[in-house]
Design an enzyme around this catalytic site. Structure first.
Site, short mmCIF file in Angstrom:
data_model
loop_
_atom_site.label_atom_id
_atom_site.label_comp_id
_atom_site.label_asym_id
_atom_site.label_seq_id
_atom_site.Cartn_x
_atom_site.Cartn_y
_atom_site.Cartn_z
N ASP A 38 0.83 -1.21 0.00
CA ASP A 38 0.00 0.00 0.00
C ASP A 38 0.86 1.26 0.00
OD1 ASP A 38 -2.33 -1.42 0.13
OD2 ASP A 38 -2.54 -1.27 2.30
N LYS A 60 -4.18 2.99 -2.63
CA LYS A 60 -5.03 3.43 -1.53
C LYS A 60 -4.63 4.84 -1.08
CE LYS A 60 -6.92 -0.72 0.43
NZ LYS A 60 -6.99 -1.56 1.59
N GLY A 92 1.16 -0.02 9.39
CA GLY A 92 0.63 -0.24 10.74
C GLY A 92 0.34 -1.69 11.01
N ALA A 122 -0.47 2.78 14.02
CA ALA A 122 -0.10 4.20 14.02
C ALA A 122 -0.32 4.85 15.39
CB ALA A 122 -0.89 4.94 12.95
N MET A 173 -7.38 8.53 10.06
CA MET A 173 -8.01 9.05 8.83
C MET A 173 -8.87 10.29 9.11
SD MET A 173 -9.11 5.37 7.26
CE MET A 173 -9.44 4.64 8.85
C1 LIG Z 1 -6.20 3.19 6.45
S1 LIG Z 1 -5.58 3.65 8.02
C2 LIG Z 1 -4.41 2.34 8.25
C3 LIG Z 1 -4.01 2.19 9.69
C4 LIG Z 1 -2.97 1.10 9.89
N1 LIG Z 1 -3.50 -0.20 9.57
C5 LIG Z 1 -2.44 1.11 11.31
O1 LIG Z 1 -2.63 0.15 12.06
O2 LIG Z 1 -1.77 2.09 11.67
C6 LIG Z 1 -4.56 5.01 7.59
C7 LIG Z 1 -4.48 6.06 8.70
O3 LIG Z 1 -3.55 5.64 9.68
C8 LIG Z 1 -2.92 6.77 10.23
N2 LIG Z 1 -1.47 6.65 10.02
C9 LIG Z 1 -0.82 5.61 9.50
N3 LIG Z 1 0.52 5.80 9.52
C10 LIG Z 1 0.70 7.01 10.07
C11 LIG Z 1 1.85 7.80 10.37
N4 LIG Z 1 3.09 7.36 10.12
N5 LIG Z 1 1.67 9.02 10.93
C12 LIG Z 1 0.43 9.48 11.21
N6 LIG Z 1 -0.69 8.78 10.95
C13 LIG Z 1 -0.56 7.57 10.40
C14 LIG Z 1 -3.50 7.99 9.53
O4 LIG Z 1 -4.57 8.47 10.31
C15 LIG Z 1 -3.98 7.39 8.23
O5 LIG Z 1 -5.00 8.17 7.66
#
Ligand SMILES: C[S@@+](CC[C@H](N)C(=O)[O-])C[C@H]1O[C@@H](n2cnc3c(N)ncnc32)[C@H](O)[C@@H]1O
Length: 266
Positions: A38, A60, A92, A122, A173
């Protein structure tokens, strides 16, 4: 030569810092034939893949899926049925707003073997690198992870529950909806002074943290030009950041460095 039966490794790559990968994630990354990844999987993590591995980007973007989820599910099945060891690499943790459940449902229905490797989500990664403990004996006895993504144009969330005291609420998000989120929380009884922080590109050298309150953070962000990914943390624990901040990213430092500096003096 590939065996006739493939397998899918559904692997969480963590929030950005490659050193947050688990040993198991790294081992499976090294033995896969093809990687399906992704947008949130950064280049430093992709560099750890074997040069010969086939790479398939399935995108995505926040408002645009390069490949619809059903097609991703199907792709994983097809690759495995070709006898390949498929690395499904996600940002994540695959089971936290990662649609990992849907992917393995399809694999299971198709009789494809798989393993799930959890990753640092995250919320955990960003909070740690921002110096914000998600729970704390004095301030938060619970922590809630919630999506700030609009569904059918609305933020249809359990606001009375999210506005409860003595908890930390983490919005995934939620970059585009920060103003609405803060407004809704205030309408449901959260004080204007409640601390809130937006962690941008958390755990990476580009990490930025914008801190304020539910009343003033939206306005502060207007001129900041913030880009995804960003995570909103709301709760009393955010006020501990000035004392507990330890990670200095290049974005917050004038000095070149590896991004991690532990402050030993006050
Ligand atoms: C579709 S979700 C995926 C979450 C992922 N599966 C997790 O466990 O972190 C994507 C959201 O995760 C958050 N996110 C993921 N990586 C991030 C990072 N390095 N810094 C800040 N927010 C992050 C943001 O809010 C982003 O819009």
């Amino acid at each position: 030569m590939q065996s006739s039966v493939g397998e899918v490794y559904l692997v969480g790559a963590g929030p950005g810092d490659p050193e947050l990968l688990t040993l198991k994630a790294l081992r499976l990354m090294k033995q896969a034939d093809v990687a399906v990844y992704d947008r949130l999987v950064g280049s430093e993590i992709l560099e750890l893949l074997e040069p010969c591995i086939e790479r398939i980007f399935v995108g995505k973007e926040p408002d645009r899926h390069t490949l619809p989820q059903n097609d991703i599910n199907r792709l994983l099945v097809d690759l495995a049925l070709q006898g390949k060891k498929v690395l499904r690499l996600k940002g994540g943790d695959p089971f936290i707003f990662g649609r990992g459940g849907e992917e393995i449902e399809t694999l299971m229905a198709a009789g494809v073997r798989f393993q799930v490797v959890p990753g640092v989500t995250a919320a955990a990664g960003c909070a740690a690198y921002a110096g914000i403990p998600l729970t704390h004996r004095d301030y938060a006895q619970a922590c809630v992870f919630v999506t700030g993504h609009l569904k059918d144009g609305a933020l249809d969330l359990n606001w009375p529950m999210l506005a409860q005291p003595r908890q930390t609420v983490v919005f995934y998000m939620g970059l585009k909806t920060v103003s609405q989120i803060c407004q809704k929380l205030r309408e449901h009884g959260v004080m204007d002074t409640m601390p809130a922080a937006l962690v941008v590109q958390g755990t990476t050298r580009q990490q930025q943290v914008h801190a304020g309150t539910v009343a003033d953070l939206p306005e502060k962000l207007q001129s900041a030009g913030v880009r995804s990914p960003a995570l909103l943390i709301v709760g009393e624990v955010v006020k501990l950041r000035p004392q507990l901040e330890w990670f200095q990213s290049n974005a917050e430092s004038d000095q070149p460095g590896d991004g991690a500096i532990r402050r030993l003096s006050s």
